[in-house]
Write a protein that holds these residues in place. Structure first.
Motif, PDB file in Angstrom:
ATOM      1  N   LEU A 171       0.834  -1.185   0.000  1.00 31.54           N
ATOM      2  CA  LEU A 171       0.000   0.000   0.000  1.00 31.54           C
ATOM      3  C   LEU A 171       0.875   1.244   0.000  1.00 31.54           C
ATOM      4  O   LEU A 171       1.820   1.344   0.773  1.00 31.54           O
ATOM      5  CB  LEU A 171      -0.911   0.013   1.228  1.00 31.54           C
ATOM      6  CG  LEU A 171      -1.914  -1.135   1.293  1.00 31.54           C
ATOM      7  CD1 LEU A 171      -2.676  -1.068   2.587  1.00 31.54           C
ATOM      8  CD2 LEU A 171      -2.861  -1.085   0.124  1.00 31.54           C
TER       9      LEU A 171
ATOM     10  N   TRP B  60       1.148   5.325   0.572  1.00 28.62           N
ATOM     11  CA  TRP B  60       0.491   6.380   1.325  1.00 28.62           C
ATOM     12  C   TRP B  60       0.867   7.730   0.744  1.00 28.62           C
ATOM     13  O   TRP B  60       2.011   7.960   0.375  1.00 28.62           O
ATOM     14  CB  TRP B  60       0.904   6.339   2.792  1.00 28.62           C
ATOM     15  CG  TRP B  60       0.524   5.076   3.480  1.00 28.62           C
ATOM     16  CD1 TRP B  60       1.272   3.944   3.593  1.00 28.62           C
ATOM     17  CD2 TRP B  60      -0.713   4.808   4.142  1.00 28.62           C
ATOM     18  NE1 TRP B  60       0.583   2.976   4.292  1.00 28.62           N
ATOM     19  CE2 TRP B  60      -0.629   3.492   4.649  1.00 28.62           C
ATOM     20  CE3 TRP B  60      -1.872   5.556   4.364  1.00 28.62           C
ATOM     21  CZ2 TRP B  60      -1.675   2.900   5.353  1.00 28.62           C
ATOM     22  CZ3 TRP B  60      -2.900   4.966   5.074  1.00 28.62           C
ATOM     23  CH2 TRP B  60      -2.799   3.656   5.552  1.00 28.62           C
TER      24      TRP B  60
ATOM     25  N   ASP C  74       3.897  -0.634   4.085  1.00 28.42           N
ATOM     26  CA  ASP C  74       4.444   0.704   4.276  1.00 28.42           C
ATOM     27  C   ASP C  74       3.795   1.420   5.451  1.00 28.42           C
ATOM     28  O   ASP C  74       2.588   1.318   5.661  1.00 28.42           O
ATOM     29  CB  ASP C  74       4.234   1.557   3.017  1.00 28.42           C
ATOM     30  CG  ASP C  74       5.020   1.039   1.829  1.00 28.42           C
ATOM     31  OD1 ASP C  74       5.930   0.230   2.030  1.00 28.42           O
ATOM     32  OD2 ASP C  74       4.715   1.467   0.692  1.00 28.42           O
TER      33      ASP C  74
ATOM     34  N   MET D 144       2.340   4.661   7.584  1.00 29.70           N
ATOM     35  CA  MET D 144       1.694   5.930   7.303  1.00 29.70           C
ATOM     36  C   MET D 144       2.712   7.070   7.433  1.00 29.70           C
ATOM     37  O   MET D 144       3.805   6.892   7.985  1.00 29.70           O
ATOM     38  CB  MET D 144       0.540   6.173   8.277  1.00 29.70           C
ATOM     39  CG  MET D 144      -0.626   5.242   8.135  1.00 29.70           C
ATOM     40  SD  MET D 144      -2.010   5.735   9.235  1.00 29.70           S
ATOM     41  CE  MET D 144      -1.284   5.376  10.845  1.00 29.70           C
TER      42      MET D 144
ATOM     43  N   LYS E 186      -9.534   4.132  -2.959  1.00 29.99           N
ATOM     44  CA  LYS E 186      -8.582   4.615  -1.971  1.00 29.99           C
ATOM     45  C   LYS E 186      -9.248   4.661  -0.599  1.00 29.99           C
ATOM     46  O   LYS E 186     -10.466   4.560  -0.477  1.00 29.99           O
ATOM     47  CB  LYS E 186      -8.073   6.006  -2.361  1.00 29.99           C
ATOM     48  CG  LYS E 186      -7.299   6.033  -3.672  1.00 29.99           C
ATOM     49  CD  LYS E 186      -6.815   7.445  -4.007  1.00 29.99           C
ATOM     50  CE  LYS E 186      -6.059   7.468  -5.321  1.00 29.99           C
ATOM     51  NZ  LYS E 186      -5.566   8.830  -5.662  1.00 29.99           N
TER      52      LYS E 186
ATOM     53  N   GLU F 107      -4.490  11.553   5.197  1.00 31.48           N
ATOM     54  CA  GLU F 107      -3.700  10.891   4.161  1.00 31.48           C
ATOM     55  C   GLU F 107      -4.513   9.819   3.479  1.00 31.48           C
ATOM     56  O   GLU F 107      -5.560   9.389   3.975  1.00 31.48           O
ATOM     57  CB  GLU F 107      -2.393  10.341   4.713  1.00 31.48           C
ATOM     58  CG  GLU F 107      -2.464   9.464   5.929  1.00 31.48           C
ATOM     59  CD  GLU F 107      -1.060   9.172   6.486  1.00 31.48           C
ATOM     60  OE1 GLU F 107      -0.260   8.557   5.766  1.00 31.48           O
ATOM     61  OE2 GLU F 107      -0.776   9.551   7.633  1.00 31.48           O
TER      62      GLU F 107
ATOM     63  N   TYR G  35      -4.441   6.042   1.157  1.00 33.47           N
ATOM     64  CA  TYR G  35      -3.684   4.906   0.680  1.00 33.47           C
ATOM     65  C   TYR G  35      -4.356   4.344  -0.554  1.00 33.47           C
ATOM     66  O   TYR G  35      -5.575   4.462  -0.756  1.00 33.47           O
ATOM     67  CB  TYR G  35      -3.538   3.819   1.755  1.00 33.47           C
ATOM     68  CG  TYR G  35      -4.630   2.785   1.727  1.00 33.47           C
ATOM     69  CD1 TYR G  35      -4.581   1.705   0.861  1.00 33.47           C
ATOM     70  CD2 TYR G  35      -5.721   2.887   2.573  1.00 33.47           C
ATOM     71  CE1 TYR G  35      -5.577   0.750   0.833  1.00 33.47           C
ATOM     72  CE2 TYR G  35      -6.744   1.962   2.552  1.00 33.47           C
ATOM     73  CZ  TYR G  35      -6.654   0.884   1.683  1.00 33.47           C
ATOM     74  OH  TYR G  35      -7.666  -0.049   1.668  1.00 33.47           O
TER      75      TYR G  35
ATOM     76  N   SER H 191      -3.994   0.692  -3.099  1.00 39.19           N
ATOM     77  CA  SER H 191      -3.329  -0.584  -3.355  1.00 39.19           C
ATOM     78  C   SER H 191      -2.626  -0.520  -4.700  1.00 39.19           C
ATOM     79  O   SER H 191      -3.260  -0.198  -5.721  1.00 39.19           O
ATOM     80  CB  SER H 191      -4.355  -1.710  -3.371  1.00 39.19           C
ATOM     81  OG  SER H 191      -4.995  -1.814  -2.127  1.00 39.19           O
TER      82      SER H 191
END
Length: 343
Positions: free
Chosen positions: A9, A11, A300, A302, A318, A335, A337, A339
């Motif tokens: 993922l 961010w 990953d 944040m 998202k 924020e 994310y 895929s």
């Protein structure tokens, strides 16, 4: 035929909210925008704002009628959102209100029978809203009540067998509601019970393997319920599964990080994304649970450490993460994310 494989993922930061907030509520509307309302920042807040995924900007809208944090938000079948209870300064509220996305207005609706915060709300298959437990009037509650959107009236329903707050409430595929854990005073619970809307009664079922409060519960695509983390004197990293067909709890793979006041989101591919929360300090860490292998994979981090935040899945696939706390203060940052996929 080629199969899409999820790598990890990514961010990215997006537009910040107009107000810092934690312990707020957020919901993705049918028009694709995200409503965020209330929460705490040096006191309870009544402010509300909308996130537009197409511009990644926030717009302040009319405020709620009551400032509140630790409240709930539920999407009704008529498209309106029901906001219930919460904490305002030191007062627990029985007030509820409706948000109408068609004209971006708030209207007061019927009061609950009990003031409560740290409670749970679930939309039943018949369209009514079940509110359970929480804290109010100086004690932990086992009471439950139903909101009827057609009459805007609350009626008392059967009480839980155990008082509890900061528990979870999950609507199962069979229409029953699973309640797990929570706490009374400083004592975390491992007890669980089922609410049957047809009889309006609660039945105690087998207890979880671990005591936990401020944890998460996610209904998986196979109908099982994944319970993760929580707090009992210390943060927990354990996870377990409830099978509604057998009524049994089984231990599944533990998370890589102990955490509480985190979020868990079921993704379109059936995996569960867990992010943030607290161990000793707020966490940036994120990890994925695969129901097929019952294993966790670190992904990953944040951009910002946070607990007491919200997550909202957008129509574009998202996920929006808003606000929360790094510990002691509130955040206005958000924020996204997404895929990353490959053929």
């Amino acid at each position: 035929m080629k199969t899409l494989k999820y790598l990890h993922l990514a961010w990215s930061k997006t537009g910040s909210m107009n107000h810092a907030r934690r312990d707020h509520a957020a919901f993705t509307l049918k028009n694709g925008k995200v409503l965020v309302c209330g929460g705490f920042d040096n006191g309870a807040m009544d402010s509300a704002e909308l996130y537009d995924p197409s511009t990644e900007n926030w717009t302040t809208i009319d405020s709620m009628n009551d400032a509140r944090g630790e409240h709930t938000v539920s999407l009704l079948n008529n498209g309106k959102l029901l906001i219930t209870g919460g904490l305002r300064n030191r007062d627990f509220l029985n007030s509820t209100e409706l948000y109408d996305p068609s004209n971006e207005t708030w209207t007061i609706t019927g009061n609950m029978n009990d003031p409560r915060g740290e409670h749970m709300a679930s939309v039943l298959t018949n369209g009514k809203v079940l509110v359970s437990g929480g804290y109010g009037n100086g004690h932990w509650l086992n009471s439950a009540e139903l909101y009827d959107p057609s009459t805007e009236i609350w009626t008392t329903t059967g009480s839980m067998n155990s008082a509890r707050s900061q528990h979870t409430s999950s609507v199962l595929p069979n229409g029953r509601v699973l309640v797990t854990g929570g706490h009374i005073s400083r004592d975390a619970l491992n007890s669980a019970e089922l609410y049957d809307p047809s009889t309006q009664t609660w039945t105690t079922i087998d207890s979880m393997n671990g005591t936990r409060s401020e944890h998460t519960a996610s209904v998986l695509m196979n109908g099982n319920v994944l319970v993760t983390g929580g707090f009992d004197n210390n943060a927990r990293g354990s996870a377990e599964l409830y099978n509604p067909l057998t009524g049994l709890w089984t231990i599944t793979g533990s998370m890589n990080h102990k955490r509480w006041k985190h979020t868990a989101t079921v993704l379109a591919n059936g995996k569960v994304l867990v992010i943030g929360g607290f161990e000793h300090n707020a966490l940036t860490s994120a990890e994925l649970y695969d129901p097929l292998t019952e294993t966790w994979t670190i992904i990953d981090d944040m951009n910002v450490a946070r607990g007491e935040h919200t997550t909202s899945v957008l129509a574009n696939g998202k996920m929006l993460v808003t606000g929360g706390s790094p510990g002691g203060t509130s955040l206005k940052g958000a924020e996204l994310y997404v895929s990353l996929q490959t053929n």
